[in-house]
Design a protein around this motif. Structure first.
Motif, PDB file in Angstrom:
ATOM      1  N   GLN A   2       0.823  -1.202   0.000  1.00 20.00           N
ATOM      2  CA  GLN A   2       0.000   0.000   0.000  1.00 20.00           C
ATOM      3  C   GLN A   2       0.865   1.262   0.000  1.00 20.00           C
ATOM      4  O   GLN A   2       0.533   2.244  -0.658  1.00 20.00           O
ATOM      5  CB  GLN A   2      -0.929   0.001   1.219  1.00 20.00           C
ATOM      6  CG  GLN A   2      -1.967  -1.107   1.169  1.00 20.00           C
ATOM      7  CD  GLN A   2      -2.842  -1.101   2.415  1.00 20.00           C
ATOM      8  OE1 GLN A   2      -3.720  -0.264   2.530  1.00 20.00           O
ATOM      9  NE2 GLN A   2      -2.576  -2.022   3.330  1.00 20.00           N
ATOM     10  N   ASP A  15       3.889 -14.587  -4.102  1.00 18.67           N
ATOM     11  CA  ASP A  15       3.593 -15.484  -2.980  1.00 18.67           C
ATOM     12  C   ASP A  15       3.362 -16.886  -3.515  1.00 18.67           C
ATOM     13  O   ASP A  15       3.411 -17.123  -4.729  1.00 18.67           O
ATOM     14  CB  ASP A  15       2.375 -14.994  -2.188  1.00 18.67           C
ATOM     15  CG  ASP A  15       2.461 -15.405  -0.714  1.00 18.67           C
ATOM     16  OD1 ASP A  15       2.318 -16.610  -0.428  1.00 18.67           O
ATOM     17  OD2 ASP A  15       2.693 -14.540   0.134  1.00 18.67           O
ATOM     18  N   LYS A  20      -3.118 -15.205  -0.182  1.00 15.23           N
ATOM     19  CA  LYS A  20      -2.277 -14.004  -0.150  1.00 15.23           C
ATOM     20  C   LYS A  20      -2.161 -13.368  -1.534  1.00 15.23           C
ATOM     21  O   LYS A  20      -2.083 -12.146  -1.655  1.00 15.23           O
ATOM     22  CB  LYS A  20      -0.923 -14.328   0.453  1.00 15.23           C
ATOM     23  CG  LYS A  20      -1.081 -14.603   1.947  1.00 15.23           C
ATOM     24  CD  LYS A  20       0.209 -14.823   2.652  1.00 15.23           C
ATOM     25  CE  LYS A  20      -0.087 -15.127   4.120  1.00 15.23           C
ATOM     26  NZ  LYS A  20       1.089 -15.519   4.845  1.00 15.23           N
ATOM     27  N   LEU A  23      -5.351 -11.444  -1.888  1.00 15.70           N
ATOM     28  CA  LEU A  23      -5.288 -10.226  -1.079  1.00 15.70           C
ATOM     29  C   LEU A  23      -4.462  -9.162  -1.792  1.00 15.70           C
ATOM     30  O   LEU A  23      -4.846  -7.993  -1.832  1.00 15.70           O
ATOM     31  CB  LEU A  23      -4.704 -10.521   0.307  1.00 15.70           C
ATOM     32  CG  LEU A  23      -4.503  -9.321   1.223  1.00 15.70           C
ATOM     33  CD1 LEU A  23      -5.815  -8.595   1.492  1.00 15.70           C
ATOM     34  CD2 LEU A  23      -3.844  -9.756   2.532  1.00 15.70           C
ATOM     35  N   ALA A  24      -3.340  -9.553  -2.373  1.00 16.71           N
ATOM     36  CA  ALA A  24      -2.500  -8.598  -3.107  1.00 16.71           C
ATOM     37  C   ALA A  24      -3.280  -7.973  -4.256  1.00 16.71           C
ATOM     38  O   ALA A  24      -3.225  -6.759  -4.477  1.00 16.71           O
ATOM     39  CB  ALA A  24      -1.242  -9.297  -3.618  1.00 16.71           C
ATOM     40  N   ILE A 127      -5.259  -4.967   7.382  1.00 12.75           N
ATOM     41  CA  ILE A 127      -5.895  -6.255   7.153  1.00 12.75           C
ATOM     42  C   ILE A 127      -5.582  -7.128   8.366  1.00 12.75           C
ATOM     43  O   ILE A 127      -4.412  -7.404   8.646  1.00 12.75           O
ATOM     44  CB  ILE A 127      -5.349  -6.930   5.874  1.00 12.75           C
ATOM     45  CG1 ILE A 127      -5.365  -5.962   4.689  1.00 12.75           C
ATOM     46  CG2 ILE A 127      -6.096  -8.217   5.588  1.00 12.75           C
ATOM     47  CD1 ILE A 127      -6.731  -5.436   4.311  1.00 12.75           C
ATOM     48  N   TYR A 128      -6.623  -7.521   9.089  1.00 17.98           N
ATOM     49  CA  TYR A 128      -6.396  -8.319  10.293  1.00 17.98           C
ATOM     50  C   TYR A 128      -7.588  -9.214  10.571  1.00 17.98           C
ATOM     51  O   TYR A 128      -8.669  -9.042  10.012  1.00 17.98           O
ATOM     52  CB  TYR A 128      -6.135  -7.412  11.496  1.00 17.98           C
ATOM     53  CG  TYR A 128      -7.351  -6.639  11.949  1.00 17.98           C
ATOM     54  CD1 TYR A 128      -8.168  -7.130  12.963  1.00 17.98           C
ATOM     55  CD2 TYR A 128      -7.694  -5.430  11.358  1.00 17.98           C
ATOM     56  CE1 TYR A 128      -9.297  -6.432  13.370  1.00 17.98           C
ATOM     57  CE2 TYR A 128      -8.806  -4.724  11.753  1.00 17.98           C
ATOM     58  CZ  TYR A 128      -9.604  -5.225  12.760  1.00 17.98           C
ATOM     59  OH  TYR A 128     -10.721  -4.541  13.161  1.00 17.98           O
ATOM     60  N   ARG A 149      -4.317 -14.672   6.916  1.00 15.63           N
ATOM     61  CA  ARG A 149      -4.363 -13.769   5.766  1.00 15.63           C
ATOM     62  C   ARG A 149      -3.353 -12.642   5.895  1.00 15.63           C
ATOM     63  O   ARG A 149      -2.683 -12.293   4.930  1.00 15.63           O
ATOM     64  CB  ARG A 149      -5.778 -13.212   5.643  1.00 15.63           C
ATOM     65  CG  ARG A 149      -5.994 -12.473   4.377  1.00 15.63           C
ATOM     66  CD  ARG A 149      -7.468 -12.223   4.158  1.00 15.63           C
ATOM     67  NE  ARG A 149      -7.662 -11.699   2.816  1.00 15.63           N
ATOM     68  CZ  ARG A 149      -8.550 -10.805   2.514  1.00 15.63           C
ATOM     69  NH1 ARG A 149      -9.368 -10.347   3.420  1.00 15.63           N
ATOM     70  NH2 ARG A 149      -8.649 -10.371   1.272  1.00 15.63           N
ATOM     71  N   ALA A 150      -3.249 -12.041   7.058  1.00 12.13           N
ATOM     72  CA  ALA A 150      -2.314 -10.932   7.224  1.00 12.13           C
ATOM     73  C   ALA A 150      -1.854 -10.834   8.676  1.00 12.13           C
ATOM     74  O   ALA A 150      -0.787 -11.287   9.019  1.00 12.13           O
ATOM     75  CB  ALA A 150      -2.940  -9.631   6.758  1.00 12.13           C
ATOM     76  N   ARG A 151      -2.669 -10.283   9.539  1.00 11.53           N
ATOM     77  CA  ARG A 151      -2.312 -10.085  10.948  1.00 11.53           C
ATOM     78  C   ARG A 151      -3.416 -10.639  11.835  1.00 11.53           C
ATOM     79  O   ARG A 151      -4.561 -10.744  11.427  1.00 11.53           O
ATOM     80  CB  ARG A 151      -2.151  -8.589  11.272  1.00 11.53           C
ATOM     81  CG  ARG A 151      -1.053  -7.913  10.502  1.00 11.53           C
ATOM     82  CD  ARG A 151       0.296  -8.276  11.101  1.00 11.53           C
ATOM     83  NE  ARG A 151       1.378  -7.582  10.443  1.00 11.53           N
ATOM     84  CZ  ARG A 151       2.221  -8.158   9.603  1.00 11.53           C
ATOM     85  NH1 ARG A 151       2.073  -9.413   9.277  1.00 11.53           N
ATOM     86  NH2 ARG A 151       3.202  -7.485   9.072  1.00 11.53           N
TER      87      ARG A 151
END
Length: 160
Positions: A2, A15, A20, A23-24, A127-128, A149-151
Motif C-alpha cells: 500500500q 507469494d 495471499k 489479497l495482493a 488487514i487483520y 491472511r495478514a495479521r
C-alpha cells in the motif's frame, strides 16, 4: 504494498498461497506472481526488472528470487529473517549491474508516525483477523503454517 502505491510505484506481489495472492490483487497490486507456477525473477525481468525488492518471506529461496528480479542498479532490501540466515549473492552480477543488498529493521519512530498519518487520512487499510486471547496457541500455529491472511489481533474481552 500500500505504501509503494502511495509513493507512486508500480508494484508486484509474489507469494505461494492463493489467499495471499488474492489479497495482493484486492489491494491493487499491478502484478501478481504465483511463485508455484512461475519463476519470479524471470517474470520481473520480462517487465524490466525491479528497482527495489523487499524480501519479506522467511525462505532463503525467496531472497534469491527477489535478487534475480532486480534491474541494473536495483536494491534487495532484506526484512525477514530466514532460519539459516544466509543467502548467496552472485558477485559478478552484483558488481556489473550495480545492485545493492541492504538490511532493514523495518522502520523508525518517524516512519511509524507517517504510517499513522496515512492511515488516519484513510489512505491505507489494516488487514487483520480478531481472535480471542484464549486462541493464542492455535494462532501461533496458524502463523507458523502461513495459514493467516495478514495479521491477528487478540481481543482481550472476547470469550470471557
Amino acid at each position: 504494498m500500500q505504501y509503494a502505491k502511495i509513493a507512486g510505484a508500480t508494484d508486484a506481489a509474489i507469494d505461494v498461497t492463493d489467499e495471499k495472492l488474492e489479497l495482493a490483487a484486492e489491494l491493487g497490486a499491478d502484478l501478481v506472481i504465483d511463485a508455484r507456477k512461475h519463476d519470479p525473477g524471470e517474470v520481473l525481468q520480462r517487465y524490466g526488472g525491479a528497482h527495489a525488492a523487499i524480501a519479506l518471506a522467511v525462505d532463503e529461496a525467496a531472497f534469491s528470487a527477489a535478487y534475480a528480479g532486480l534491474r541494473r542498479g536495483g536494491k534487495l532490501v532484506m526484512v525477514a529473517l530466514p532460519a539459516h540466515g544466509t543467502i548467496q549473492v552472485p558477485i559478478f552480477d552484483t558488481v556489473l549491474n550495480g545492485t545493492s543488498v541492504i538490511g532493514s529493521i523495518v522502520g523508525t519512530r518517524q516512519d511509524l508516525a507517517e504510517v499513522f498519518q496515512l492511515h488516519a487520512a484513510g489512505r491505507t487499510r489494516v488487514i487483520y483477523e480478531a481472535r480471542p486471547l484464549a486462541s493464542v496457541n492455535e494462532s501461533i500455529d496458524d502463523v507458523l503454517r502461513g495459514a493467516i491472511r495478514a495479521r491477528i489481533v487478540f481481543d482481550m474481552a472476547a470469550g470471557r
